[in-house]
Design a protein around this motif. Structure first.
Motif, PDB file in Angstrom:
ATOM      1  N   VAL A   1      94.567  68.091 -11.482  1.00 30.73           N
ATOM      2  CA  VAL A   1      94.115  66.795 -12.276  1.00 30.73           C
ATOM      3  C   VAL A   1      95.276  65.942 -12.795  1.00 30.73           C
ATOM      4  CG1 VAL A   1      92.987  65.543 -14.223  1.00 30.73           C
ATOM      5  CG2 VAL A   1      92.013  67.515 -12.823  1.00 30.73           C
ATOM      6  N   TRP A   2      95.386  64.976 -12.052  1.00 33.61           N
ATOM      7  CA  TRP A   2      96.630  64.154 -12.604  1.00 33.61           C
ATOM      8  C   TRP A   2      96.191  62.741 -13.736  1.00 33.61           C
ATOM      9  CZ3 TRP A   2      99.013  62.130  -7.196  1.00 33.61           C
ATOM     10  CH2 TRP A   2      99.677  63.287  -6.509  1.00 33.61           C
ATOM     11  N   TRP A   3      96.677  63.134 -14.681  1.00 33.05           N
ATOM     12  CA  TRP A   3      96.277  62.223 -15.696  1.00 33.05           C
ATOM     13  C   TRP A   3      97.127  60.967 -15.566  1.00 33.05           C
ATOM     14  CZ3 TRP A   3      96.231  64.888 -21.196  1.00 33.05           C
ATOM     15  CH2 TRP A   3      95.095  65.731 -21.341  1.00 33.05           C
ATOM     16  N   LEU A   4      96.661  59.780 -15.243  1.00 37.13           N
ATOM     17  CA  LEU A   4      97.459  58.483 -14.846  1.00 37.13           C
ATOM     18  C   LEU A   4      97.214  57.639 -16.176  1.00 37.13           C
ATOM     19  CD1 LEU A   4      95.602  57.598 -11.411  1.00 37.13           C
ATOM     20  CD2 LEU A   4      97.775  58.998 -12.000  1.00 37.13           C
ATOM     21  N   VAL A   5      98.374  57.917 -17.049  1.00 39.16           N
ATOM     22  CA  VAL A   5      98.383  57.112 -18.283  1.00 39.16           C
ATOM     23  C   VAL A   5      98.746  55.662 -17.998  1.00 39.16           C
ATOM     24  CG1 VAL A   5      99.564  57.225 -20.749  1.00 39.16           C
ATOM     25  CG2 VAL A   5      99.120  59.271 -19.518  1.00 39.16           C
ATOM     26  N   THR A   6      98.027  54.593 -18.097  1.00 46.95           N
ATOM     27  CA  THR A   6      98.147  53.401 -17.819  1.00 46.95           C
ATOM     28  C   THR A   6      99.040  52.545 -18.468  1.00 46.95           C
ATOM     29  OG1 THR A   6      96.321  52.664 -19.078  1.00 46.95           O
ATOM     30  CG2 THR A   6      95.826  53.392 -16.909  1.00 46.95           C
ATOM     31  N   PRO A   7      99.801  51.699 -18.027  1.00 44.82           N
ATOM     32  CA  PRO A   7     100.647  50.742 -19.085  1.00 44.82           C
ATOM     33  C   PRO A   7      99.557  49.835 -19.898  1.00 44.82           C
ATOM     34  CG  PRO A   7     100.813  50.101 -16.735  1.00 44.82           C
ATOM     35  CD  PRO A   7      99.886  51.406 -16.649  1.00 44.82           C
ATOM     36  N   GLY A   8      98.243  49.721 -19.534  1.00 46.09           N
ATOM     37  CA  GLY A   8      97.470  49.021 -20.137  1.00 46.09           C
ATOM     38  C   GLY A   8      96.327  48.618 -19.566  1.00 46.09           C
ATOM     39  N   ASN A   9      95.159  48.608 -20.155  1.00 45.68           N
ATOM     40  CA  ASN A   9      93.704  48.554 -19.617  1.00 45.68           C
ATOM     41  C   ASN A   9      93.377  46.776 -19.657  1.00 45.68           C
ATOM     42  OD1 ASN A   9      90.994  47.999 -19.171  1.00 45.68           O
ATOM     43  ND2 ASN A   9      90.615  50.076 -19.858  1.00 45.68           N
ATOM     44  N   PRO A  10      93.304  46.123 -18.629  1.00 42.95           N
ATOM     45  CA  PRO A  10      92.804  44.893 -18.631  1.00 42.95           C
ATOM     46  C   PRO A  10      91.707  44.307 -19.495  1.00 42.95           C
ATOM     47  CG  PRO A  10      93.538  45.565 -16.351  1.00 42.95           C
ATOM     48  CD  PRO A  10      93.290  46.517 -17.255  1.00 42.95           C
ATOM     49  N   LEU A  11      90.915  45.285 -19.435  1.00 42.33           N
ATOM     50  CA  LEU A  11      89.528  45.014 -20.392  1.00 42.33           C
ATOM     51  C   LEU A  11      89.584  45.507 -21.899  1.00 42.33           C
ATOM     52  CD1 LEU A  11      87.165  46.588 -17.585  1.00 42.33           C
ATOM     53  CD2 LEU A  11      87.758  44.048 -18.136  1.00 42.33           C
ATOM     54  N   LYS A  12      90.648  45.824 -22.297  1.00 42.71           N
ATOM     55  CA  LYS A  12      90.939  46.251 -23.726  1.00 42.71           C
ATOM     56  C   LYS A  12      91.870  45.636 -24.297  1.00 42.71           C
ATOM     57  CE  LYS A  12      89.185  50.974 -23.166  1.00 42.71           C
ATOM     58  NZ  LYS A  12      89.396  52.572 -23.416  1.00 42.71           N
ATOM     59  N   ASP A  13      91.849  45.556 -25.631  1.00 41.63           N
ATOM     60  CA  ASP A  13      92.863  44.709 -26.381  1.00 41.63           C
ATOM     61  C   ASP A  13      94.435  45.734 -26.501  1.00 41.63           C
ATOM     62  OD1 ASP A  13      94.167  43.609 -28.548  1.00 41.63           O
ATOM     63  OD2 ASP A  13      93.111  44.008 -30.077  1.00 41.63           O
ATOM     64  N   ARG A  14      95.337  45.013 -26.243  1.00 41.72           N
ATOM     65  CA  ARG A  14      96.796  45.674 -26.095  1.00 41.72           C
ATOM     66  C   ARG A  14      97.124  45.911 -27.488  1.00 41.72           C
ATOM     67  NH1 ARG A  14      99.840  45.156 -20.533  1.00 41.72           N
ATOM     68  NH2 ARG A  14      98.032  45.428 -18.944  1.00 41.72           N
ATOM     69  N   GLY A  15      96.555  45.081 -28.308  1.00 37.00           N
ATOM     70  CA  GLY A  15      97.243  45.105 -29.730  1.00 37.00           C
ATOM     71  C   GLY A  15      97.327  46.467 -30.397  1.00 37.00           C
ATOM     72  N   GLU A  16      96.246  47.287 -30.199  1.00 41.77           N
ATOM     73  CA  GLU A  16      96.290  48.565 -30.441  1.00 41.77           C
ATOM     74  C   GLU A  16      97.176  49.663 -29.855  1.00 41.77           C
ATOM     75  OE1 GLU A  16      92.157  49.711 -31.460  1.00 41.77           O
ATOM     76  OE2 GLU A  16      92.120  48.133 -33.296  1.00 41.77           O
ATOM     77  N   LEU A  17      97.494  49.364 -28.634  1.00 41.82           N
ATOM     78  CA  LEU A  17      98.080  50.148 -27.633  1.00 41.82           C
ATOM     79  C   LEU A  17      99.639  50.687 -27.982  1.00 41.82           C
ATOM     80  CD1 LEU A  17      97.499  51.479 -25.056  1.00 41.82           C
ATOM     81  CD2 LEU A  17      98.437  49.529 -23.848  1.00 41.82           C
ATOM     82  N   GLU A  18      99.889  52.113 -28.419  1.00 42.53           N
ATOM     83  CA  GLU A  18     100.911  52.795 -28.462  1.00 42.53           C
ATOM     84  C   GLU A  18     101.788  52.375 -27.430  1.00 42.53           C
ATOM     85  OE1 GLU A  18     102.182  53.842 -31.636  1.00 42.53           O
ATOM     86  OE2 GLU A  18      99.997  53.307 -32.410  1.00 42.53           O
ATOM     87  N   PRO A  19     103.144  52.550 -27.517  1.00 41.36           N
ATOM     88  CA  PRO A  19     104.204  52.535 -26.358  1.00 41.36           C
ATOM     89  C   PRO A  19     103.687  53.651 -25.531  1.00 41.36           C
ATOM     90  CG  PRO A  19     105.435  52.136 -28.468  1.00 41.36           C
ATOM     91  CD  PRO A  19     103.977  52.618 -28.721  1.00 41.36           C
ATOM     92  N   LEU A  20     104.056  53.306 -24.092  1.00 38.26           N
ATOM     93  CA  LEU A  20     103.876  54.024 -22.849  1.00 38.26           C
ATOM     94  C   LEU A  20     104.508  55.669 -23.108  1.00 38.26           C
ATOM     95  CD1 LEU A  20     102.447  54.859 -20.078  1.00 38.26           C
ATOM     96  CD2 LEU A  20     104.597  53.663 -19.170  1.00 38.26           C
ATOM     97  N   THR A  21     105.622  55.513 -23.426  1.00 32.15           N
ATOM     98  CA  THR A  21     106.436  56.798 -23.656  1.00 32.15           C
ATOM     99  C   THR A  21     106.004  57.503 -24.735  1.00 32.15           C
ATOM    100  OG1 THR A  21     108.082  55.447 -25.285  1.00 32.15           O
ATOM    101  CG2 THR A  21     108.726  55.643 -22.945  1.00 32.15           C
ATOM    102  N   GLU A  22     105.349  57.001 -25.920  1.00 32.88           N
ATOM    103  CA  GLU A  22     104.549  57.786 -26.979  1.00 32.88           C
ATOM    104  C   GLU A  22     103.247  58.409 -26.284  1.00 32.88           C
ATOM    105  OE1 GLU A  22     104.307  55.735 -30.602  1.00 32.88           O
ATOM    106  OE2 GLU A  22     106.487  54.950 -30.308  1.00 32.88           O
ATOM    107  N   ARG A  23     102.414  57.702 -25.686  1.00 31.80           N
ATOM    108  CA  ARG A  23     101.412  58.021 -25.036  1.00 31.80           C
ATOM    109  C   ARG A  23     101.694  59.133 -23.930  1.00 31.80           C
ATOM    110  NH1 ARG A  23      98.878  53.961 -22.693  1.00 31.80           N
ATOM    111  NH2 ARG A  23     100.861  52.615 -22.559  1.00 31.80           N
ATOM    112  N   LEU A  24     102.717  59.033 -23.092  1.00 27.63           N
ATOM    113  CA  LEU A  24     103.012  60.032 -22.333  1.00 27.63           C
ATOM    114  C   LEU A  24     103.233  61.370 -22.965  1.00 27.63           C
ATOM    115  CD1 LEU A  24     104.859  58.015 -19.699  1.00 27.63           C
ATOM    116  CD2 LEU A  24     102.842  59.236 -19.236  1.00 27.63           C
TER     117      LEU A  24
END
Length: 186
Positions: free
Chosen positions: A33-56
């Motif tokens: 299974v490959w987890w595809l950690v997205t740069p951001g979901n177009p249907l969600k608020d990006r204001g609460e999104l942690e940086p990609l490096t931290e999420r990875l």
């Protein structure tokens, strides 16, 4: 090789993501299974999104299974939408058998995804039941549009070999963990 693609924000990654992945590995007879950690979901608020490096990094720490690979390659290929990622993978990895994995909560809004019908035509889809979505998700507009291609859950192990469109709704032990709820607790 049979690969499950599990995309999402993973904001944060948690044991529920690992639970879904292990269930998919077993029930769909996947090799990885490959987890595809997205740069951001177009249907969600990006204001609460942690940086990609931290999420990875968090996803790597949570995966705890050598069969789960964590990647953020969508940024490198410039994909903003799932359909772009799946086209890219099909073109560059034609010998792999992919299955798109999503939670039942995502199926409820699948009709709002860019080119959702094309996504269903690119590869089979496995929908994993989530608390509160067992009855509503299979009756959502996207599920109804794809109803004739739904296979019985007992045939889930054959999904990777079926030509798309094909999809299955998998029931079983469910995790009540949610990234949204975890963020609210912090």
């Amino acid at each position: 090789m049979r690969i499950g693609l599990y995309g999402g924000s993973f904001n944060p990654a948690h044991a529920g993501h690992r639970h879904v992945s292990r269930m998919a590995l077993k029930r769909l007879r996947l090799d990885r299974v490959w987890w595809l950690v997205t740069p951001g979901n177009p249907l969600k608020d990006r204001g609460e999104l942690e940086p990609l490096t931290e999420r990875l990094a968090m996803a790597e720490a949570v995966a705890e299974d050598p069969r789960i690979a964590v990647t953020g390659f969508e940024t490198a290929i410039g994909a903003r939408y799932t359909v772009e990622t799946l086209r890219w993978l099909r073109l560059r990895r034609p010998n792999l058998h992919f299955i798109w994995i999503m939670g039942a909560d995502s199926l409820a809004s699948f009709h709002r995804w860019k080119r959702f019908r094309e996504i269903a035509g690119l590869m089979p889809i496995a929908v994993i039941d989530r608390p509160g979505h067992t009855l509503a998700a299979p009756n959502a507009p996207g599920a109804r549009a794809l109803a004739r291609w739904r296979i019985d859950e007992t045939d889930a192990g054959l999904l990777a070999d079926r030509p798309p469109p094909a999809w299955v709704f998998l029931h079983g032990p469910r995790s009540s963990l949610s990234s949204t709820a975890l963020r609210k607790r912090v």
